[in-house]
Design a protein around this motif. Structure first.
Motif, PDB file in Angstrom:
ATOM      1  N   ASP A  13      52.796  38.420  35.695  1.00  0.00           N
ATOM      2  CA  ASP A  13      53.239  38.565  37.126  1.00  0.00           C
ATOM      3  C   ASP A  13      54.993  39.034  36.864  1.00  0.00           C
ATOM      4  OD1 ASP A  13      55.091  37.386  39.142  1.00  0.00           O
ATOM      5  OD2 ASP A  13      54.352  35.862  38.995  1.00  0.00           O
ATOM      6  N   PRO A  14      55.358  40.325  37.415  1.00  0.00           N
ATOM      7  CA  PRO A  14      56.491  40.813  37.203  1.00  0.00           C
ATOM      8  C   PRO A  14      57.279  39.634  37.300  1.00  0.00           C
ATOM      9  CG  PRO A  14      55.157  41.643  39.386  1.00  0.00           C
ATOM     10  CD  PRO A  14      54.036  40.351  38.228  1.00  0.00           C
ATOM     11  N   GLU A  15      57.430  39.367  38.348  1.00  0.00           N
ATOM     12  CA  GLU A  15      58.527  38.127  38.513  1.00  0.00           C
ATOM     13  C   GLU A  15      58.944  37.240  37.014  1.00  0.00           C
ATOM     14  OE1 GLU A  15      59.479  36.173  42.330  1.00  0.00           O
ATOM     15  OE2 GLU A  15      57.738  37.191  42.972  1.00  0.00           O
ATOM     16  N   LEU A  16      57.918  37.254  36.405  1.00  0.00           N
ATOM     17  CA  LEU A  16      57.954  35.768  35.473  1.00  0.00           C
ATOM     18  C   LEU A  16      58.343  36.585  33.944  1.00  0.00           C
ATOM     19  CD1 LEU A  16      55.605  33.167  35.865  1.00  0.00           C
ATOM     20  CD2 LEU A  16      58.132  33.011  36.698  1.00  0.00           C
ATOM     21  N   TYR A  17      57.437  38.565  33.662  1.00  0.00           N
ATOM     22  CA  TYR A  17      57.762  38.967  32.732  1.00  0.00           C
ATOM     23  C   TYR A  17      58.552  40.121  32.581  1.00  0.00           C
ATOM     24  CZ  TYR A  17      55.885  40.927  28.875  1.00  0.00           C
ATOM     25  OH  TYR A  17      55.530  42.414  27.616  1.00  0.00           O
ATOM     26  N   ASP A  18      59.063  40.158  31.595  1.00  0.00           N
ATOM     27  CA  ASP A  18      60.266  41.339  31.547  1.00  0.00           C
ATOM     28  C   ASP A  18      59.757  41.824  30.644  1.00  0.00           C
ATOM     29  OD1 ASP A  18      61.360  40.559  33.876  1.00  0.00           O
ATOM     30  OD2 ASP A  18      63.162  39.187  32.602  1.00  0.00           O
ATOM     31  N   GLY A  19      59.455  43.171  30.718  1.00  0.00           N
ATOM     32  CA  GLY A  19      58.692  43.872  29.679  1.00  0.00           C
ATOM     33  C   GLY A  19      59.264  44.658  29.328  1.00  0.00           C
ATOM     34  N   HIS A  20      59.335  45.261  27.929  1.00  0.00           N
ATOM     35  CA  HIS A  20      60.821  46.568  27.847  1.00  0.00           C
ATOM     36  C   HIS A  20      61.071  47.322  28.563  1.00  0.00           C
ATOM     37  CE1 HIS A  20      63.362  48.735  24.624  1.00  0.00           C
ATOM     38  NE2 HIS A  20      62.555  49.707  24.951  1.00  0.00           N
ATOM     39  N   ASP A  21      61.974  48.486  29.337  1.00  0.00           N
ATOM     40  CA  ASP A  21      61.967  48.784  30.318  1.00  0.00           C
ATOM     41  C   ASP A  21      61.355  49.004  30.972  1.00  0.00           C
ATOM     42  OD1 ASP A  21      64.518  50.049  28.461  1.00  0.00           O
ATOM     43  OD2 ASP A  21      63.349  50.940  27.674  1.00  0.00           O
ATOM     44  N   GLY A  22      61.313  48.066  31.231  1.00  0.00           N
ATOM     45  CA  GLY A  22      60.220  47.284  32.935  1.00  0.00           C
ATOM     46  C   GLY A  22      58.593  47.656  32.737  1.00  0.00           C
ATOM     47  N   LEU A  23      58.193  47.994  30.840  1.00  0.00           N
ATOM     48  CA  LEU A  23      56.683  47.847  30.588  1.00  0.00           C
ATOM     49  C   LEU A  23      55.878  47.030  30.588  1.00  0.00           C
ATOM     50  CD1 LEU A  23      54.465  49.714  29.570  1.00  0.00           C
ATOM     51  CD2 LEU A  23      55.563  49.383  27.720  1.00  0.00           C
ATOM     52  N   ILE A  24      55.640  46.607  31.702  1.00  0.00           N
ATOM     53  CA  ILE A  24      54.164  44.938  32.232  1.00  0.00           C
ATOM     54  C   ILE A  24      53.354  44.813  30.991  1.00  0.00           C
ATOM     55  CG2 ILE A  24      53.477  44.019  33.124  1.00  0.00           C
ATOM     56  CD1 ILE A  24      56.386  43.872  34.003  1.00  0.00           C
ATOM     57  N   ALA A  25      52.359  45.841  31.332  1.00  0.00           N
ATOM     58  CA  ALA A  25      51.245  45.824  30.541  1.00  0.00           C
ATOM     59  C   ALA A  25      50.535  47.494  30.640  1.00  0.00           C
ATOM     60  CB  ALA A  25      50.030  45.148  31.223  1.00  0.00           C
ATOM     61  N   PHE A  26      49.564  47.234  29.435  1.00  0.00           N
ATOM     62  CA  PHE A  26      49.012  48.466  29.027  1.00  0.00           C
ATOM     63  C   PHE A  26      47.073  48.642  28.999  1.00  0.00           C
ATOM     64  CE2 PHE A  26      49.304  46.742  25.188  1.00  0.00           C
ATOM     65  CZ  PHE A  26      48.652  46.654  24.086  1.00  0.00           C
ATOM     66  N   GLY A  27      46.673  49.621  29.221  1.00  0.00           N
ATOM     67  CA  GLY A  27      45.487  49.697  29.006  1.00  0.00           C
ATOM     68  C   GLY A  27      44.237  49.813  30.226  1.00  0.00           C
ATOM     69  N   GLY A  28      43.632  49.160  30.511  1.00  0.00           N
ATOM     70  CA  GLY A  28      42.937  48.729  31.402  1.00  0.00           C
ATOM     71  C   GLY A  28      41.980  50.184  32.365  1.00  0.00           C
ATOM     72  N   ASP A  29      42.605  50.401  33.374  1.00  0.00           N
ATOM     73  CA  ASP A  29      41.707  51.580  33.840  1.00  0.00           C
ATOM     74  C   ASP A  29      41.850  52.168  35.158  1.00  0.00           C
ATOM     75  OD1 ASP A  29      40.883  50.198  35.866  1.00  0.00           O
ATOM     76  OD2 ASP A  29      38.332  49.442  35.158  1.00  0.00           O
ATOM     77  N   LEU A  30      42.087  53.115  35.653  1.00  0.00           N
ATOM     78  CA  LEU A  30      42.150  53.432  36.922  1.00  0.00           C
ATOM     79  C   LEU A  30      41.653  53.449  37.926  1.00  0.00           C
ATOM     80  CD1 LEU A  30      43.942  56.920  35.351  1.00  0.00           C
ATOM     81  CD2 LEU A  30      44.896  54.269  36.453  1.00  0.00           C
ATOM     82  N   SER A  31      41.015  52.273  38.158  1.00  0.00           N
ATOM     83  CA  SER A  31      40.388  52.195  39.638  1.00  0.00           C
ATOM     84  C   SER A  31      41.453  51.681  40.204  1.00  0.00           C
ATOM     85  CB  SER A  31      38.778  51.253  39.656  1.00  0.00           C
ATOM     86  OG  SER A  31      39.999  49.769  39.098  1.00  0.00           O
TER      87      SER A  31
END
Length: 217
Positions: A13-31
């Motif tokens: 949840d981007p409202e609850l998660y403050d990643g470094h410089d706005g980076l939330i997650a990595f990986g997954g796919d581009l479906s």
């Protein structure tokens, strides 16, 4: 920062998660499904081809409120002279291909991989992504594309082969659609869009507008 599961399109949840410089997650796919879901949450992919996919929700967020668009006297003269003509969704594939190939100041490559480009083309075929074309003497000289989520347009990339083409296209798009658009998401700061009236707002404000817009759809 959280690693995404390729078999699960959920995001933090981007409202609850403050990643470094706005980076939330990595990986997954581009479906297509993951990209569409991400944008509805205010998250977008931005990464270097050949590296892991990075997903962002920056704070603050760079946006433009259509009523606040700024048009210089010189640009108004260009628009009034009908130097360019404009169309919508007439050549999405060529617009995104030109965006991929455009030279960017300070960039040696492109973040727009072939895989990501094909996913956006599919989103366009589903009626979820749109392109704006700018023409001069019958030739495609500029344009941009993005995702339409209700009354919010999430701009992705633009290109110009002649001076002022993309700027004229953007102004035309905003002025033509300002009664239907609540917000244009520009994602990250550029001087080009700042000169047209784009500004920074807190992430929470952006997400509130986006979520309220989703609920109304």
């Amino acid at each position: 920062m959280i690693r995404l599961d390729e078999n699960d399109i959920s995001f933090p949840d981007p409202e609850l998660y403050d990643g470094h410089d706005g980076l939330i997650a990595f990986g997954g796919d581009l479906s297509v499904e993951r990209i569409w879901f991400a944008y509805q949450l205010g998250i977008f992919p931005w990464y270097n081809p050949g590296e892991e996919i990075l997903w962002w929700c920056p704070d603050p967020r760079f946006v433009l409120f259509p009523a606040e668009i700024k048009v210089s006297k010189s640009m108004r003269k260009i628009l009034n002279r009908n130097t360019f003509s404009f169309s919508e969704n007439q050549n999405f594939r060529e617009v995104i291909r030109n965006c991929q190939q455009a030279n960017r100041k300070g960039q040696s490559g492109t973040w727009l991989s072939d895989e990501l480009m094909e996913s956006f083309i599919q989103l366009h075929e589903y009626g979820l992504a749109k392109s704006i074309e700018v023409w001069q003497d019958g030739k495609l000289v500029g344009g941009f594309y993005g995702l339409q989520i209700g009354n919010v347009f999430c701009g992705e990339s633009m290109f110009a082969k002649v001076s002022n083409a993309s700027k004229a296209g953007f102004i035309h798009f905003v002025e033509t659609n300002k009664d239907q658009l609540e917000l244009i998401d520009c994602q990250s700061h550029t001087e080009h869009l700042e000169s047209l009236g784009a500004t920074m707002i807190p992430k929470q404000e952006f997400l509130k507008i986006l979520h309220e817009n989703n609920e109304r759809r």
